[in-house]
Design an enzyme around this catalytic site. Structure first.
Site, PDB file in Angstrom:
ATOM      1  N   LYS A   1      41.697  74.781  77.385  1.00 48.43           N
ATOM      2  CA  LYS A   1      41.214  73.409  77.476  1.00 48.43           C
ATOM      3  C   LYS A   1      42.106  72.450  76.698  1.00 48.43           C
ATOM      4  O   LYS A   1      42.469  71.398  77.194  1.00 48.43           O
ATOM      5  CB  LYS A   1      39.786  73.347  76.920  1.00 48.43           C
TER       6      LYS A   1
ATOM      7  N   LYS B   1      46.089  77.757  64.429  1.00 45.46           N
ATOM      8  CA  LYS B   1      45.245  76.553  64.349  1.00 45.46           C
ATOM      9  C   LYS B   1      45.595  75.704  63.144  1.00 45.46           C
ATOM     10  O   LYS B   1      45.414  74.486  63.169  1.00 45.46           O
ATOM     11  CB  LYS B   1      43.764  76.956  64.312  1.00 45.46           C
TER      12      LYS B   1
ATOM     13  N   LYS C   1      48.891  80.413  77.973  1.00 47.06           N
ATOM     14  CA  LYS C   1      47.565  80.803  78.422  1.00 47.06           C
ATOM     15  C   LYS C   1      46.757  79.571  78.822  1.00 47.06           C
ATOM     16  O   LYS C   1      46.862  78.525  78.185  1.00 47.06           O
ATOM     17  CB  LYS C   1      46.856  81.531  77.260  1.00 47.06           C
TER      18      LYS C   1
END
Length: 326
Positions: free
Chosen positions: A194, A111, A191
């Site tokens: 969203k 992230k 994977k």
RNA sequence: AGGCCAGUAGCUCUAACGGAUAGAGCACCGGACUCCAAAUCCGGGUGUUGGGGGUUCGAAUCCCUCCUGGCCUGCCA
């Protein structure tokens, strides 16, 4: 009864990867465990978002949890920020968590790359808050996907460090690994998620869902209809394992390998199975969307029960820390 | 609080001596092909050049200011 805790971020747009990987397993644990399931909105604050949408996202996510069968009679469903003890305990845990440990978390590293212009303390502290989520209820079991195992292990270490320094209060939680196959996104590489925009949402229009499935990547080596395919490398087959009955798998496997069925046939069968399972959930969600009062009440009850448990833990924690009583 | 550097497409970046329509790769979208996809081919730039103001005939470029990020110094709890 053994206690389970798990959380889901309020993306408001839950997809079949979430459903297969988490929600379905959550439902399966209801009878055997005392379950607490949370819409973890404070976790979602670690990255940038639209403040005007956050409340709705949490509500929509909660609706899906309820629609999937997480009946408030059988478990606690609540929104994380409605139980402030989560963040309170996270602070205490911050004081026993070595920085080096959290810097090593792969999710943090990922992230940080993804949100380079907003690498904040919360992003780093994410797994510590997660440990608090679990341990504020002294839950011993955490159903998670493979990618979250590292965080559960950190929770164990945090529990151990706290207990060692302040006294035995917390259990060391164990991950309950889902045996569900990992569903990749429609592009077949990473994977389903969203943010990557490669997902099929469980509440999307049926035609939209079919369009996404129809154009999803299959076995790239199966070029012509007559070519035999390899189900092991086909994301569609993975989805079949998640949605089609066990008995059908070998037949689909064989059909693909011998080219007796084509990919588009395979997708049609899958879509039928998917919709058979999802339609009742979609209908229930629609009902709940029109009954905001019921949903809000369920969340209120969930939060109330959870606050009681969490407050008890925090009482013990404050005593263990030697703080002056109010 | 002070100083320095940076901000251009979804991403990584390059170009534009103050001059005409701001470009490339990847990603993405549409089409062909395909059982569906992938690959390939054809087509498409999707942009308030961080925001605002100023100088100028003309500003991504120069000046002021604000915002955001990074680095450094200082101060305080």
């Amino acid at each position: 009864m053994k206690r389970v805790f798990s959380g889901i971020q309020p993306t408001g747009d839950i997809h079949i990867g979430n459903y297969v990987g988490a929600l379905r397993q959550w439902v399966s644990l209801l009878d055997e465990y005392d379950c607490i399931y949370s819409v973890v909105d404070y976790h979602a604050v670690t990255v940038e978002y639209e403040t005007s949408e956050m409340g709705q996202r949490s509500l929509d996510t909660a609706i899906i949890l309820l629609a999937c069968g997480l009946n408030p009679e059988k478990c606690h469903v609540m929104v994380q920020s409605h139980v402030p003890e989560h963040t309170e305990l996270a602070w205490v845990f911050n004081c026993v968590t070595p920085v080096g440990e959290v810097e090593r978390m792969t999710q943090f590293k990922d992230k940080s790359k993804q949100h380079r212009s907003n690498i904040n303390m919360g992003l780093m502290d994410y797994p510590v808050l997660q440990a608090a989520d679990i341990l504020v209820y002294r839950a011993g079991f955490v159903p998670v996907g493979e990618d979250q195992v590292q965080h559960v292990e950190l929770s164990r270490e945090i529990a151990r460090k706290f207990n060692g320094r302040f006294g035995q209060i917390f259990p060391e939680p164990e991950a309950i690994l889902s045996c569900a196959p990992k569903i990749l996104g429609t592009e077949g590489r990473s994977k389903m998620s969203k943010t990557l925009g490669n997902y099929i949402g469980i509440l999307e229009e049926e035609s939209e869902m079919w369009d996404k499935l129809r154009t999803a990547v299959t076995d790239v080596n199966r070029v012509r209809r007559s070519d035999p395919g390899d189900p092991e490398v086909c994301n569609i087959f993975t989805m079949h394992r998640a949605f089609s009955p066990e008995e059908a798998h070998s037949e689909l496997d064989k059909g693909c390998r011998t080219a007796s069925i084509g990919c588009i046939d395979c997708k049609r069968i899958l879509f039928k199975q998917m919709m058979a399972e999802l339609t009742p959930i979609r209908e229930k969600a629609l009902l709940l969307k029109n009954d905001r009062a019921y949903v809000m009440d369920a969340l209120k009850q969930g939060a109330k029960a959870c606050r009681a448990m969490a407050a008890e833990t925090m009482e013990e924690v404050r005593t263990a820390l030697g703080l002056l009583k109010a």
